[in-house]
Design a protein around this motif. Structure first.
Motif, PDB file in Angstrom:
ATOM      1  N   GLU A 157     -14.136 -45.415  -9.706  1.00  0.00           N
ATOM      2  CA  GLU A 157     -14.436 -44.071  -9.229  1.00  0.00           C
ATOM      3  C   GLU A 157     -14.677 -43.156 -10.438  1.00  0.00           C
ATOM      4  O   GLU A 157     -14.109 -43.383 -11.515  1.00  0.00           O
ATOM      5  N   ILE A 158     -15.483 -42.126 -10.230  1.00  0.00           N
ATOM      6  CA  ILE A 158     -15.759 -41.155 -11.300  1.00  0.00           C
ATOM      7  C   ILE A 158     -14.453 -40.590 -11.865  1.00  0.00           C
ATOM      8  O   ILE A 158     -14.285 -40.496 -13.095  1.00  0.00           O
ATOM      9  N   ASP A 159     -13.518 -40.231 -10.963  1.00  0.00           N
ATOM     10  CA  ASP A 159     -12.263 -39.599 -11.418  1.00  0.00           C
ATOM     11  C   ASP A 159     -11.347 -40.569 -12.169  1.00  0.00           C
ATOM     12  O   ASP A 159     -10.441 -40.145 -12.888  1.00  0.00           O
ATOM     13  N   GLU A 160     -11.571 -41.868 -12.008  1.00  0.00           N
ATOM     14  CA  GLU A 160     -10.790 -42.863 -12.757  1.00  0.00           C
ATOM     15  C   GLU A 160     -11.224 -42.935 -14.214  1.00  0.00           C
ATOM     16  O   GLU A 160     -10.436 -43.257 -15.099  1.00  0.00           O
ATOM     17  N   VAL A 161     -12.513 -42.655 -14.457  1.00  0.00           N
ATOM     18  CA  VAL A 161     -13.090 -42.809 -15.804  1.00  0.00           C
ATOM     19  C   VAL A 161     -13.105 -41.494 -16.569  1.00  0.00           C
ATOM     20  O   VAL A 161     -12.829 -41.457 -17.767  1.00  0.00           O
ATOM     21  N   PHE A 162     -13.409 -40.383 -15.849  1.00  0.00           N
ATOM     22  CA  PHE A 162     -13.628 -39.107 -16.536  1.00  0.00           C
ATOM     23  C   PHE A 162     -12.553 -38.084 -16.186  1.00  0.00           C
ATOM     24  O   PHE A 162     -12.223 -37.874 -15.014  1.00  0.00           O
ATOM     25  N   LYS A 163     -12.041 -37.455 -17.220  1.00  0.00           N
ATOM     26  CA  LYS A 163     -11.068 -36.370 -17.047  1.00  0.00           C
ATOM     27  C   LYS A 163     -11.762 -35.155 -16.437  1.00  0.00           C
ATOM     28  O   LYS A 163     -11.189 -34.445 -15.595  1.00  0.00           O
ATOM     29  N   GLU A 164     -13.004 -34.920 -16.895  1.00  0.00           N
ATOM     30  CA  GLU A 164     -13.832 -33.827 -16.362  1.00  0.00           C
ATOM     31  C   GLU A 164     -15.221 -34.380 -16.058  1.00  0.00           C
ATOM     32  O   GLU A 164     -15.733 -35.218 -16.805  1.00  0.00           O
ATOM     33  N   PHE A 165     -15.830 -33.904 -14.974  1.00  0.00           N
ATOM     34  CA  PHE A 165     -17.193 -34.330 -14.616  1.00  0.00           C
ATOM     35  C   PHE A 165     -17.915 -33.144 -13.981  1.00  0.00           C
ATOM     36  O   PHE A 165     -17.492 -32.632 -12.940  1.00  0.00           O
ATOM     37  N   ASN A 166     -18.977 -32.679 -14.659  1.00  0.00           N
ATOM     38  CA  ASN A 166     -19.741 -31.528 -14.157  1.00  0.00           C
ATOM     39  C   ASN A 166     -20.683 -31.998 -13.049  1.00  0.00           C
ATOM     40  O   ASN A 166     -21.604 -32.773 -13.303  1.00  0.00           O
ATOM     41  N   ASN A 167     -20.442 -31.536 -11.823  1.00  0.00           N
ATOM     42  CA  ASN A 167     -21.240 -31.988 -10.679  1.00  0.00           C
ATOM     43  C   ASN A 167     -22.674 -31.462 -10.695  1.00  0.00           C
ATOM     44  O   ASN A 167     -23.513 -31.944  -9.929  1.00  0.00           O
ATOM     45  N   LYS A 168     -22.959 -30.483 -11.553  1.00  0.00           N
ATOM     46  CA  LYS A 168     -24.318 -29.950 -11.658  1.00  0.00           C
ATOM     47  C   LYS A 168     -25.052 -30.710 -12.767  1.00  0.00           C
ATOM     48  O   LYS A 168     -24.684 -30.644 -13.934  1.00  0.00           O
ATOM     49  N   PRO A 169     -26.118 -31.473 -12.428  1.00  0.00           N
ATOM     50  CA  PRO A 169     -26.836 -32.233 -13.472  1.00  0.00           C
ATOM     51  C   PRO A 169     -27.501 -31.308 -14.481  1.00  0.00           C
ATOM     52  O   PRO A 169     -28.006 -30.237 -14.116  1.00  0.00           O
ATOM     53  N   ILE A 170     -27.505 -31.722 -15.749  1.00  0.00           N
ATOM     54  CA  ILE A 170     -28.160 -30.911 -16.789  1.00  0.00           C
ATOM     55  C   ILE A 170     -29.637 -31.261 -16.917  1.00  0.00           C
ATOM     56  O   ILE A 170     -30.403 -30.532 -17.535  1.00  0.00           O
ATOM     57  N   ALA A 171     -30.042 -32.387 -16.320  1.00  0.00           N
ATOM     58  CA  ALA A 171     -31.455 -32.783 -16.347  1.00  0.00           C
ATOM     59  C   ALA A 171     -31.737 -33.719 -15.180  1.00  0.00           C
ATOM     60  O   ALA A 171     -30.888 -34.539 -14.813  1.00  0.00           O
ATOM     61  N   ALA A 172     -32.930 -33.574 -14.596  1.00  0.00           N
ATOM     62  CA  ALA A 172     -33.360 -34.466 -13.516  1.00  0.00           C
ATOM     63  C   ALA A 172     -34.734 -35.007 -13.880  1.00  0.00           C
ATOM     64  O   ALA A 172     -35.723 -34.274 -13.894  1.00  0.00           O
ATOM     65  N   ALA A 173     -34.783 -36.289 -14.228  1.00  0.00           N
ATOM     66  CA  ALA A 173     -36.047 -36.920 -14.633  1.00  0.00           C
ATOM     67  C   ALA A 173     -36.528 -37.854 -13.524  1.00  0.00           C
ATOM     68  O   ALA A 173     -35.885 -37.998 -12.483  1.00  0.00           O
ATOM     69  N   SER A 174     -37.671 -38.497 -13.758  1.00  0.00           N
ATOM     70  CA  SER A 174     -38.281 -39.325 -12.717  1.00  0.00           C
ATOM     71  C   SER A 174     -37.446 -40.561 -12.393  1.00  0.00           C
ATOM     72  O   SER A 174     -37.428 -41.026 -11.266  1.00  0.00           O
ATOM     73  N   ILE A 175     -36.730 -41.096 -13.387  1.00  0.00           N
ATOM     74  CA  ILE A 175     -35.964 -42.323 -13.157  1.00  0.00           C
ATOM     75  C   ILE A 175     -34.482 -42.043 -12.941  1.00  0.00           C
ATOM     76  O   ILE A 175     -33.828 -42.736 -12.165  1.00  0.00           O
ATOM     77  N   GLY A 176     -33.932 -41.023 -13.603  1.00  0.00           N
ATOM     78  CA  GLY A 176     -32.501 -40.784 -13.470  1.00  0.00           C
ATOM     79  C   GLY A 176     -32.109 -39.335 -13.631  1.00  0.00           C
ATOM     80  O   GLY A 176     -32.935 -38.475 -13.937  1.00  0.00           O
ATOM     81  N   GLN A 177     -30.822 -39.070 -13.400  1.00  0.00           N
ATOM     82  CA  GLN A 177     -30.243 -37.743 -13.531  1.00  0.00           C
ATOM     83  C   GLN A 177     -29.137 -37.794 -14.578  1.00  0.00           C
ATOM     84  O   GLN A 177     -28.450 -38.810 -14.701  1.00  0.00           O
ATOM     85  N   VAL A 178     -28.969 -36.694 -15.319  1.00  0.00           N
ATOM     86  CA  VAL A 178     -28.008 -36.677 -16.425  1.00  0.00           C
ATOM     87  C   VAL A 178     -26.908 -35.643 -16.147  1.00  0.00           C
ATOM     88  O   VAL A 178     -27.194 -34.498 -15.769  1.00  0.00           O
ATOM     89  N   TYR A 179     -25.649 -36.075 -16.372  1.00  0.00           N
ATOM     90  CA  TYR A 179     -24.478 -35.219 -16.158  1.00  0.00           C
ATOM     91  C   TYR A 179     -23.645 -35.131 -17.434  1.00  0.00           C
ATOM     92  O   TYR A 179     -23.643 -36.066 -18.245  1.00  0.00           O
ATOM     93  N   GLU A 180     -22.921 -34.028 -17.563  1.00  0.00           N
ATOM     94  CA  GLU A 180     -21.950 -33.877 -18.655  1.00  0.00           C
ATOM     95  C   GLU A 180     -20.565 -34.297 -18.148  1.00  0.00           C
ATOM     96  O   GLU A 180     -20.234 -34.039 -16.984  1.00  0.00           O
ATOM     97  N   ALA A 181     -19.793 -34.927 -19.038  1.00  0.00           N
ATOM     98  CA  ALA A 181     -18.452 -35.355 -18.635  1.00  0.00           C
ATOM     99  C   ALA A 181     -17.547 -35.469 -19.865  1.00  0.00           C
ATOM    100  O   ALA A 181     -18.020 -35.385 -21.006  1.00  0.00           O
ATOM    101  N   LYS A 182     -16.255 -35.650 -19.612  1.00  0.00           N
ATOM    102  CA  LYS A 182     -15.288 -35.852 -20.702  1.00  0.00           C
ATOM    103  C   LYS A 182     -14.389 -37.022 -20.320  1.00  0.00           C
ATOM    104  O   LYS A 182     -13.848 -37.065 -19.199  1.00  0.00           O
ATOM    105  N   LEU A 183     -14.231 -37.971 -21.236  1.00  0.00           N
ATOM    106  CA  LEU A 183     -13.355 -39.119 -21.003  1.00  0.00           C
ATOM    107  C   LEU A 183     -11.886 -38.695 -21.131  1.00  0.00           C
ATOM    108  O   LEU A 183     -11.571 -37.664 -21.745  1.00  0.00           O
ATOM    109  N   TYR A 184     -10.996 -39.498 -20.591  1.00  0.00           N
ATOM    110  CA  TYR A 184      -9.565 -39.208 -20.710  1.00  0.00           C
ATOM    111  C   TYR A 184      -9.109 -39.258 -22.161  1.00  0.00           C
ATOM    112  O   TYR A 184      -8.117 -38.629 -22.536  1.00  0.00           O
ATOM    113  N   SER A 185      -9.863 -40.000 -22.996  1.00  0.00           N
ATOM    114  CA  SER A 185      -9.526 -40.074 -24.430  1.00  0.00           C
ATOM    115  C   SER A 185      -9.985 -38.829 -25.189  1.00  0.00           C
ATOM    116  O   SER A 185      -9.704 -38.679 -26.378  1.00  0.00           O
ATOM    117  N   GLY A 186     -10.723 -37.938 -24.492  1.00  0.00           N
ATOM    118  CA  GLY A 186     -11.106 -36.660 -25.104  1.00  0.00           C
ATOM    119  C   GLY A 186     -12.545 -36.565 -25.566  1.00  0.00           C
ATOM    120  O   GLY A 186     -13.020 -35.473 -25.904  1.00  0.00           O
TER     121      GLY A 186
END
Length: 554
Positions: free
Chosen positions: A116-145
């Motif tokens: 699950e997203i919450d298992e991997v990332f301490k923080e996950f911004n639900n608003k994508p910073i970019a939407a391209a033809s093949i994929g979407q990009v999100y900002e996040a922070k791992l539990y390790s910082g």
């Protein structure tokens, strides 16, 4: 044209857009009236009438979706096929897509990684910073910082692209028939495009590229490559270190920080030559949006989906061509083009030679500060189109990369000239060519080449003799000058004779050494040593003769 009826809806969408942008003739040529019969053919609007062909192609590609946007971006590197106005428009192709739901993105992440997203990332911004033809990009922070970006592929994009590729493949042979006067093989271009696009659909490929660049610049203080988190990366998910810096395209912000833009442009040029010369592996899409500036002394590449590769043989030929151009030796350039196998038999060599001489003399006396690499490459590509010379894909990719780099460098440094690139080229060329490791490798390769040539001569002779015995030899003589043929036959005969003598001496001396009488008679031992000494001299003469013959032909 053979139509796959499972894609009938997509066929109609494509034809509707083609007709909309004034390409109704393509429908007739592709013999697809049975699909297009319900699509109304209307008169073009006023805006369309004032558009160039390049603009109409760009707009049609953008409306056709991701497959065609990617196709256009790849075709924008083929200046040897299309006119510059079309290339300029294709270079401006941008993904025009809507965001897809973050809930879907989260579900794809879980399906791919089993987490699950919450298992991997301490923080996950639900608003994508970019939407391209093949994929979407999100900002996040791992539990390790660590700050990371998470790239998640669009749902069903693979099926859409594969359907489009199937449609394109069914029309490629028709395009070859339409462009009979052009030597371009659209089926081959489409096959290259298919390989490139399917690679981009697999984020593991991009991850491997990024890891390779990380190794290249591991000890560099000038270039930083983001870390890949392989444990969370799959075919449809890519997790990479987030780079905090200023996009190279944001020149006003870079200058506001007081960073030295001239030095930044130099770092970009040096980094490209390091990739090309030392590794033959380079970032093939270095436009300003794919490079971040971290400070005056460091840049960072991102997005490693598009790379170029130049093998040593191609690079060596290219280098010889550059040196021949400096010498204004048109005949040597034509010889090298033929050696690369990119010219056709029907080419008018005399006309090619005269046009090449004009091109060389035109650019030879222009001051370096007034030369634009973009103009030079565009002139070369026009020249290639005229004579139906198709450059190898790796060279067109390299040329496009250099053109992009020059444009970016000029934006950063208005005083940037071709001299900067030329100087860096010379520095890297001579530091590599006189490198002891490079000299050893080149010598080893030459010796191996000669060894295999000598090894294959007896086999080739047997094949020739068998064919002569069976009367299977056919000789086609087309525009061959007798003196040149006689000279080549003479060289071949000399080489064969020396090879046979060398083989006889080596075999004979070996038999003498193996003889049980060698210990009883010192003269037999001397005879064996003499045989090996003479064979060494004959071998040396043979090597010199082969190199001399190759040099004479150039």
């Amino acid at each position: 044209m053979k139509i796959s009826y499972k894609n009938i809806k997509r066929y109609r969408e494509i034809l509707h857009i083609l007709i909309k942008y004034g390409f109704s003739f393509a429908v007739e040529k592709l013999n697809m009236e049975q699909v297009a019969y319900k699509i109304p053919i209307t008169r073009p609007n006023e805006e369309l009438k004032h558009m160039s062909t390049g603009e109409r192609i760009r707009k049609a590609f953008e409306e056709l979706g991701p497959t065609y946007v990617k196709l256009g971006q790849i075709l924008s590197t083929r200046s040897d096929i299309f006119d510059q106005d079309v290339i300029d428009e294709l270079s401006n192709l941008r993904d025009n897509v809507e965001e897809f739901s973050t809930d879907i993105a989260r579900a794809i992440f879980t399906t791919e990684t089993g987490l699950e997203i919450d298992e991997v990332f301490k923080e996950f911004n639900n608003k994508p910073i970019a939407a391209a033809s093949i994929g979407q990009v999100y900002e996040a922070k791992l539990y390790s910082g660590e700050d990371v970006i998470v790239k998640i592929q669009r749902p069903n994009i693979e099926q859409t692209i594969k359907s489009d590729l199937e449609i394109l493949q069914s029309g490629a042979s028709i395009l070859n028939d339409i462009a009979k006067d052009n030597e371009t093989n659209f089926e081959n271009i489409l096959e290259e495009f298919k390989i490139q696009l399917l690679r981009e659909l697999d984020y593991n490929f991009e991850a491997i590229n990024a890891i390779k660049f990380y190794e290249i610049f591991r000890d560099s203080e000038d270039v930083y490559i983001p870390k890949i988190y392989s444990e969370y990366t799959t075919k449809r998910v890519l997790v990479m270190e987030r780079i905090i810096g200023v996009k190279l395209s944001d020149i006003s912000t870079i200058k506001s920080f007081g960073w030295d833009t001239e030095k930044i442009s130099e770092i970009g040029v040096k980094s490209l030559f390091k990739q090309v010369f030392e590794y033959g592996f380079f970032h093939a899409d270095p436009h300003p949006g794919n490079i971040f500036v971290l400070n005056s002394n460091c840049i960072s590449y991102i997005d490693f989906g598009m790379v170029g590769i130049v093998d040593k043989k191609t690079f060596s030929t290219l280098n010889r061509m550059v040196l021949a151009a400096v010498e204004k030796n048109a005949d040597k350039i034509i010889y090298l083009l033929e050696e690369m196998g990119i010219t056709n038999q029907s080419i008018d060599k005399e006309s090619l030679r005269l046009d090449l001489l004009y091109l060389l003399h035109y650019y030879y006396d222009i001051p370096l500060e007034k030369i634009s690499l973009t103009n030079i490459f565009n002139e070369i590509f026009r020249f290639f189109r005229k004579y139906n010379i198709t450059m190898p894909t790796e060279l067109t990719t390299l040329a496009k990369t250099i053109i992009t780099l020059e444009g970016t460098a000029r934006e950063l440094n208005p005083n940037f000239t071709v001299y900067s690139i030329g100087q860096e080229f010379i520095n890297y060329y001579y530091s590599n060519i006189f490198n002891s490791k490079y000299i050893f490798e080149r010598s080893k390769n030459s010796v191996e080449e000669i060894y295999f040539d000598l090894k294959n001569i007896p086999k080739q002779l047997r094949v020739i003799l068998k064919n002569i015995e069976k009367n299977n030899i056919k000789i086609h003589i087309d525009d061959i000058k007798a003196p040149k043929l006689e000279e080549q036959l003479s060289d071949l005969t000399t080489n064969i004779s020396l090879s046979l003598v060398l083989a006889s001496l080596v075999v004979g001396s070996s038999l003498i050494i193996a003889s049980p009488n060698i210990e009883q008679n010192i003269w037999i031992r001397y005879l064996a040593i003499a045989g090996f000494s003479v064979s060494f001299l004959v071998g040396l003469v043979l090597v010199i003769t082969i190199f001399k013959t190759k040099y004479k032909r150039k």
